[in-house]
Scaffold this motif. Structure first.
Motif, PDB file in Angstrom:
ATOM      1  N   LYS A  95       0.832  -1.208   0.000  1.00  0.00           N
ATOM      2  CA  LYS A  95       0.000   0.000   0.000  1.00  0.00           C
ATOM      3  C   LYS A  95       0.871   1.264   0.000  1.00  0.00           C
ATOM      4  CE  LYS A  95      -4.146  -2.024   1.756  1.00  0.00           C
ATOM      5  NZ  LYS A  95      -4.905  -1.902   0.522  1.00  0.00           N
ATOM      6  N   PHE A  96       2.164   1.077   0.187  1.00  0.00           N
ATOM      7  CA  PHE A  96       3.107   2.188   0.201  1.00  0.00           C
ATOM      8  C   PHE A  96       3.882   2.226  -1.116  1.00  0.00           C
ATOM      9  CE2 PHE A  96       2.355   1.027   4.572  1.00  0.00           C
ATOM     10  CZ  PHE A  96       2.171   2.257   5.188  1.00  0.00           C
ATOM     11  N   GLN A  97       4.140   3.427  -1.598  1.00  0.00           N
ATOM     12  CA  GLN A  97       4.909   3.606  -2.829  1.00  0.00           C
ATOM     13  C   GLN A  97       6.397   3.460  -2.531  1.00  0.00           C
ATOM     14  OE1 GLN A  97       3.632   4.337  -5.979  1.00  0.00           O
ATOM     15  NE2 GLN A  97       1.657   3.928  -5.028  1.00  0.00           N
ATOM     16  N   LYS A  98       7.101   2.785  -3.400  1.00  0.00           N
ATOM     17  CA  LYS A  98       8.560   2.695  -3.265  1.00  0.00           C
ATOM     18  C   LYS A  98       9.165   4.057  -3.556  1.00  0.00           C
ATOM     19  CE  LYS A  98       8.821  -2.158  -4.437  1.00  0.00           C
ATOM     20  NZ  LYS A  98       9.314  -3.178  -5.321  1.00  0.00           N
ATOM     21  N   ASN A  99      10.323   4.303  -2.974  1.00  0.00           N
ATOM     22  CA  ASN A  99      11.069   5.552  -3.175  1.00  0.00           C
ATOM     23  C   ASN A  99      10.281   6.785  -2.748  1.00  0.00           C
ATOM     24  OD1 ASN A  99      13.243   4.063  -4.360  1.00  0.00           O
ATOM     25  ND2 ASN A  99      12.053   3.990  -6.250  1.00  0.00           N
ATOM     26  N   THR A 100       9.437   6.622  -1.736  1.00  0.00           N
ATOM     27  CA  THR A 100       8.642   7.731  -1.212  1.00  0.00           C
ATOM     28  C   THR A 100       8.805   7.769   0.300  1.00  0.00           C
ATOM     29  OG1 THR A 100       7.013   7.459  -2.976  1.00  0.00           O
ATOM     30  CG2 THR A 100       6.291   8.670  -1.041  1.00  0.00           C
ATOM     31  N   TYR A 101       8.979   8.968   0.831  1.00  0.00           N
ATOM     32  CA  TYR A 101       9.044   9.135   2.280  1.00  0.00           C
ATOM     33  C   TYR A 101       7.669   9.519   2.803  1.00  0.00           C
ATOM     34  CZ  TYR A 101      14.105   8.987   1.992  1.00  0.00           C
ATOM     35  OH  TYR A 101      15.387   8.594   1.764  1.00  0.00           O
ATOM     36  N   TYR A 102       7.321   8.969   3.952  1.00  0.00           N
ATOM     37  CA  TYR A 102       6.040   9.237   4.592  1.00  0.00           C
ATOM     38  C   TYR A 102       6.273   9.760   5.999  1.00  0.00           C
ATOM     39  CZ  TYR A 102       4.066   6.218   0.958  1.00  0.00           C
ATOM     40  OH  TYR A 102       3.697   5.670  -0.244  1.00  0.00           O
ATOM     41  N   THR A 103       5.397  10.630   6.449  1.00  0.00           N
ATOM     42  CA  THR A 103       5.414  11.041   7.853  1.00  0.00           C
ATOM     43  C   THR A 103       4.696   9.950   8.653  1.00  0.00           C
ATOM     44  OG1 THR A 103       3.288  12.185   7.746  1.00  0.00           O
ATOM     45  CG2 THR A 103       5.277  13.489   7.220  1.00  0.00           C
ATOM     46  N   GLU A 104       4.851   9.994   9.955  1.00  0.00           N
ATOM     47  CA  GLU A 104       4.150   9.016  10.789  1.00  0.00           C
ATOM     48  C   GLU A 104       2.640   9.162  10.613  1.00  0.00           C
ATOM     49  OE1 GLU A 104       3.600   7.887  15.473  1.00  0.00           O
ATOM     50  OE2 GLU A 104       5.594   8.464  14.787  1.00  0.00           O
ATOM     51  N   LYS A 105       2.172  10.385  10.501  1.00  0.00           N
ATOM     52  CA  LYS A 105       0.746  10.623  10.309  1.00  0.00           C
ATOM     53  C   LYS A 105       0.252   9.996   9.005  1.00  0.00           C
ATOM     54  CE  LYS A 105      -2.702  14.262  10.067  1.00  0.00           C
ATOM     55  NZ  LYS A 105      -2.972  15.683  10.064  1.00  0.00           N
ATOM     56  N   ASN A 146       0.137   6.242   9.445  1.00  0.00           N
ATOM     57  CA  ASN A 146      -1.012   5.884  10.267  1.00  0.00           C
ATOM     58  C   ASN A 146      -2.322   5.940   9.470  1.00  0.00           C
ATOM     59  OD1 ASN A 146       0.696   5.521  12.417  1.00  0.00           O
ATOM     60  ND2 ASN A 146       0.210   7.463  13.391  1.00  0.00           N
ATOM     61  N   GLU A 147      -2.468   6.947   8.641  1.00  0.00           N
ATOM     62  CA  GLU A 147      -3.691   7.074   7.828  1.00  0.00           C
ATOM     63  C   GLU A 147      -3.841   5.892   6.872  1.00  0.00           C
ATOM     64  OE1 GLU A 147      -6.307   9.197   8.086  1.00  0.00           O
ATOM     65  OE2 GLU A 147      -5.246   9.819   9.903  1.00  0.00           O
ATOM     66  N   ILE A 148      -2.752   5.496   6.252  1.00  0.00           N
ATOM     67  CA  ILE A 148      -2.797   4.339   5.347  1.00  0.00           C
ATOM     68  C   ILE A 148      -3.161   3.081   6.124  1.00  0.00           C
ATOM     69  CG2 ILE A 148      -1.376   2.816   3.892  1.00  0.00           C
ATOM     70  CD1 ILE A 148       0.146   5.443   3.051  1.00  0.00           C
ATOM     71  N   TYR A 168       9.353   7.666   7.195  1.00  0.00           N
ATOM     72  CA  TYR A 168       9.160   6.229   6.986  1.00  0.00           C
ATOM     73  C   TYR A 168       9.238   5.967   5.497  1.00  0.00           C
ATOM     74  CZ  TYR A 168       7.221   5.911  11.719  1.00  0.00           C
ATOM     75  OH  TYR A 168       7.039   5.937  13.090  1.00  0.00           O
ATOM     76  N   TRP A 169       9.703   4.777   5.141  1.00  0.00           N
ATOM     77  CA  TRP A 169       9.727   4.382   3.738  1.00  0.00           C
ATOM     78  C   TRP A 169       9.657   2.865   3.658  1.00  0.00           C
ATOM     79  CZ3 TRP A 169      13.713   6.269   6.573  1.00  0.00           C
ATOM     80  CH2 TRP A 169      14.844   5.458   6.706  1.00  0.00           C
TER      81      TRP A 169
END
Length: 96
Positions: free
Chosen positions: A46-56, A59-61, A91-92
């Protein structure tokens, strides 16, 4: 990585996902590790590769997948499917 390590077949993946997911939501976390790995691999996609995410954002995902999103986040990190920096601000997804 995990698919080879646990010798997971496509048929097994489909079976586990059908049992543990209802309408795109995880209904419970499997106790058996092999099934848990299948679930976590599926969720990690559900997460895109080579993308940084915040904790928020993470959590939403994860909230859209399971009520106890903190536990899922912890499992993803413990199983090295998701990484985070020391501060916990980025996160990544790990390329598997």
């Amino acid at each position: 990585m995990y698919i080879d390590e646990y010798q997971i077949s496509e048929e097994e993946i489909k079976k586990v996902l059908n049992i543990y997911f209802k309408e795109e939501r995880l209904i419970q976390i499997p106790k058996k590790e092999k099934k848990r790995v299948i679930i976590l691999l599926y969720i990690s996609r559900k997460f895109q590769k080579n993308t940084y995410y915040t904790e928020k954002e993470v959590n939403e995902i994860l909230k859209s997948v399971f009520e106890d999103f903190v536990m899922i986040r912890r499992y993803l990190i413990d199983y090295k499917l998701l990484n985070r920096n020391k501060e916990g601000t980025k996160y990544w997804v790990v390329n598997i």
